[in-house]
Enzyme design. Structure first.
Site, PDB file in Angstrom:
ATOM      1  N   HIS A  68      -4.291 -13.283   4.500  1.00 11.96           N
ATOM      2  CA  HIS A  68      -4.500 -12.686   3.124  1.00 11.96           C
ATOM      3  C   HIS A  68      -3.050 -12.614   2.304  1.00 11.96           C
ATOM      4  O   HIS A  68      -1.991 -12.032   3.035  1.00 11.96           O
ATOM      5  CB  HIS A  68      -5.129 -11.104   2.641  1.00 11.96           C
ATOM      6  N   ASP A  70      -2.931 -10.976  -0.904  1.00 10.54           N
ATOM      7  CA  ASP A  70      -2.683  -9.747  -1.654  1.00 10.54           C
ATOM      8  C   ASP A  70      -2.074  -8.560  -0.784  1.00 10.54           C
ATOM      9  O   ASP A  70      -2.382  -8.581   0.501  1.00 10.54           O
ATOM     10  CB  ASP A  70      -4.014  -9.483  -2.120  1.00 10.54           C
ATOM     11  N   GLU A 134      -8.327  -9.450   0.347  1.00 10.80           N
ATOM     12  CA  GLU A 134      -8.677  -8.658   1.565  1.00 10.80           C
ATOM     13  C   GLU A 134      -8.714  -7.114   1.494  1.00 10.80           C
ATOM     14  O   GLU A 134      -9.262  -6.357   2.045  1.00 10.80           O
ATOM     15  CB  GLU A 134      -7.585  -9.077   2.760  1.00 10.80           C
ATOM     16  N   GLU A 135      -7.562  -6.743   0.811  1.00 12.53           N
ATOM     17  CA  GLU A 135      -7.296  -5.328   0.658  1.00 12.53           C
ATOM     18  C   GLU A 135      -8.209  -4.696  -0.495  1.00 12.53           C
ATOM     19  O   GLU A 135      -8.223  -3.267  -0.627  1.00 12.53           O
ATOM     20  CB  GLU A 135      -5.705  -5.006   0.086  1.00 12.53           C
ATOM     21  N   GLU A 163      -3.653 -10.588  11.065  1.00 10.26           N
ATOM     22  CA  GLU A 163      -3.532  -8.957  10.711  1.00 10.26           C
ATOM     23  C   GLU A 163      -2.703  -8.501  11.920  1.00 10.26           C
ATOM     24  O   GLU A 163      -2.576  -8.623  12.871  1.00 10.26           O
ATOM     25  CB  GLU A 163      -4.761  -8.070  10.646  1.00 10.26           C
TER      26      GLU A 163
HETATM   27 ZN   LIG Z   1      -4.022  -6.851   5.998  1.00 13.64          ZN
END
Ligand SMILES: [Zn+2]
Length: 374
Positions: A68, A70, A134-135, A163
């Site tokens: 991601h 973001d 994602e966040e 991640e």
């Molecule tokens: Zn993350």
């Protein structure tokens, strides 16, 4: 090679992208990948920028990397040792929002692919699956990417989720699954009245207390797969008017269940409904994250072996932490391994990462791509 990953990470951090903003990150990624033979498909939805980048391979099989662009908000900017969107490097540390979670991880994957393309190494088909949601709510992010892949019959054979999985050293921990989450709101009904005249009232707390005790006592069975057992926690109970002499007409409880993949949503729902069967209660269920688990097998062995070759570390196959976008790919049947940088400062003021970690992670990614086979 190390400089390539670091430079990309700096440029991504400088593109401020507080969720669900993308800040131009995915266009920048396209500008890096297009010369390597990648074609981008945009899967934007609901104000979220999503991209699938694909490079057709010379070898069989498709290996994906999910991530991601973001980031979470900065908090008070004046408390940061360096401006959060400057990408400052000082004393071997790269500072900025997204340094660990997870712009530098994406940079390492791009650097790894660039290195291999420069060597003219025959490669499998490589996908980058990048979202800017994602966040946030994760409603229009990776789930839309997976739908698109399913529609076009393009699901990868395996996916690395970038991640920050590592604890002290890059590669010491990978995540092979996560518990699922079910949240329940239970509204118990009664009739309000005077405590001296119980015959004219119906005490909602008296319904709630034994029902909640039964819910807390449910046996969820034997946990599987090295996951923690299912945990069912009653997190809120609210009933009563504040007056001692009023019988409450309603009582509300919130329940949070983190479930082992040995359980599933329907089983959890029916277990709770069964113990509440004789109770005047309205139950609202929210299955906010599905559990997933990638079993031991060739893909996890490949990832572990790559880490071992590059770092000498015997990696731990962990299942801890909150939820992850890996769940959407796992639900589509794709083996998932989360492997990224360390996570000591994620979401904190002053997020930063050691530049040497980027060197290590890039090398590990190169090893995994080179040795991937189906
Ligand atoms: Zn993350």
């Amino acid at each position: 090679m190390s400089e390539i990953a670091t430079n990309i990470a700096v440029k991504l951090i400088q593109r401020a992208s507080v969720t669900p903003e993308d800040g131009g990150c995915q266009n920048y990624i396209e500008s890096l990948l297009a010369p390597l033979g990648f074609v981008r498909t945009s899967v934007d939805a609901g104000g979220v920028t999503n991209s699938i980048y694909v490079r057709p391979g010379e070898l069989k099989g498709t290996l994906a990397y999910a991530g991601h662009t973001d980031v979470v908000p900065t908090g008070p900017v004046e408390q940061w040792p360096h401006p959060p969107f400057a990408g400052t490097i000082e004393n071997g540390l790269l500072h900025g929002r997204g340094a660990q979670d997870m712009k530098a991880g994406i940079a390492c994957w791009i650097a790894a692919v660039a290195d291999l393309c420069g060597e003219y190494t025959p490669l499998p088909t490589i996908q980058l699956l990048i979202t800017s949601d994602e966040e946030g709510d994760s409603i229009d992010g990776t789930i839309r990417i997976v739908e698109q892949l399913q529609e076009n019959d393009n699901l990868p054979d395996a996916v690395i989720v970038g991640e920050p999985s590592s604890f002290k050293h890059v590669g010491d921990t990978i995540r092979r699954g996560r518990r699922g989450v079910v949240q329940v709101k239970a509204s118990f009904h009664g009739k309000q009245g005077h405590s001296a005249y119980p015959q004219d009232a119906d005490n909602a707390i008296h319904h709630a207390a034994p029902a909640l005790a039964s819910i807390a006592a449910i046996d969820w069975g034997i946990p599987i797969d090295g996951f923690p057992p299912t945990s069912c926690q009653i997190t809120n109970v609210n009933g009563g008017t504040g007056a001692t002499n009023v019988i409450p007409g309603s009582c509300e409880a919130l329940i949070d269940i983190r479930y082992n993949p040995g359980n599933n949503f329907n089983g959890i729902k029916s277990a709770i409904e069964t113990v509440c069967a004789d109770c005047d209660v309205t139950l609202e269920f929210d299955h906010s994250a599905i559990a997933f688990s990638t079993p031991d097998g060739p893909f996890l062995d490949l990832v572990s072996a790559g880490i071992k070759r590059v770092t000498g570390i015997n990696t731990v196959r962990d299942t801890g932490g909150g939820t992850s976008d890996g769940r959407f790919l796992a639900a589509a049947g794709v083996p998932v391994a989360e492997l990224g940088l360390t996570n000591s400062t994620i979401h904190q003021i002053g997020e930063c990462v050691a530049v040497r970690e980027l060197v290590m992670l890039t090398k590990i990614y190169i090893d995994i791509i080179e040795n991937f086979e189906v």
